[in-house]
Scaffold this active site. Sequence first.
Site, PDB file in Angstrom:
ATOM      1  N   HIS A  10       1.703   8.105   4.878  1.00  0.00           N
ATOM      2  CA  HIS A  10       2.764   9.041   3.812  1.00  0.00           C
ATOM      3  C   HIS A  10       3.160  10.144   4.692  1.00  0.00           C
ATOM      4  O   HIS A  10       3.152  10.198   6.127  1.00  0.00           O
ATOM      5  CB  HIS A  10       2.255   9.226   2.813  1.00  0.00           C
ATOM      6  N   GLU A  24      -1.560  12.640  -1.640  1.00  0.00           N
ATOM      7  CA  GLU A  24      -2.212  11.643  -0.553  1.00  0.00           C
ATOM      8  C   GLU A  24      -1.840  12.208   0.876  1.00  0.00           C
ATOM      9  O   GLU A  24      -2.511  12.302   1.817  1.00  0.00           O
ATOM     10  CB  GLU A  24      -1.839  10.319  -1.061  1.00  0.00           C
ATOM     11  N   HIS A  78      -5.648   6.220   4.392  1.00  0.00           N
ATOM     12  CA  HIS A  78      -4.866   6.094   3.134  1.00  0.00           C
ATOM     13  C   HIS A  78      -5.811   6.613   1.970  1.00  0.00           C
ATOM     14  O   HIS A  78      -7.146   6.657   2.004  1.00  0.00           O
ATOM     15  CB  HIS A  78      -4.260   5.068   2.512  1.00  0.00           C
ATOM     16  N   GLU A 144      -9.009   2.872   2.650  1.00  0.00           N
ATOM     17  CA  GLU A 144      -8.520   3.531   1.379  1.00  0.00           C
ATOM     18  C   GLU A 144      -9.786   4.412   0.894  1.00  0.00           C
ATOM     19  O   GLU A 144     -10.643   4.035   0.093  1.00  0.00           O
ATOM     20  CB  GLU A 144      -8.226   2.496   0.401  1.00  0.00           C
TER      21      GLU A 144
HETATM   22 ZN   LIG Z   1      -1.246   5.355   0.841  1.00  0.00          ZN
END
Ligand SMILES: [Zn+2]
Length: 182
Positions: A10, A24, A78, A144
């Site tokens: 992002h 995030e 992430h 993640e």
């Molecule tokens: Zn993400």
Amino acid sequence: MPIIVLDPGHGGTDPGAIGNGLQEKNLTLDIGLKVQKVLEDNFVVDVRLTREADVYAGLSERADYANGLDAAYFVSLHHNAGGGTGFESFIYPGSAASETGRRQDVLHGEMMNFYSTYGLRDRGQKEANFSVLRETAMPAILLENLFIDSVNDTNLLKDPIFLTGLANAIAAGIAKALNLKS
Ligand SMILES: [Zn+2]
């Protein structure tokens, strides 16, 4: 010297997941910069980031960047959302028996050694058809790191000591997976 590309997810107009006072995009960049420093301070390696500031970068642009450098490994950073807790990692579907899968075993294992000291859940080594995994020409993984919408997880993600430990674990896992020289 091998080139490793870290991919802070992002950025810019795309904040990624938002919750509990965290975005995030800011966390992925913070962790990416920390991992870069640990690796470059301790190993013979050239670590590049797909973005080094709060700017937008397209998914294909990120993969093209790594492909253009002929990088040895692509690690996308992430944080999860959607109701859950813990850590999971993703590789491209069908690549578990390849070098990509071997590296996932090593990196995921090193990271769970760290996460388990906090009692965090191992959600597993998974596969997904994510574009950064599909479009990168070298072994790639997407991490993640906990859930932005879990108070338990974000309390840890707000703790500088935890973040340093996480960055060290990611760096150690990458170094072990690629057998980097000290
Ligand atoms: Zn993400």
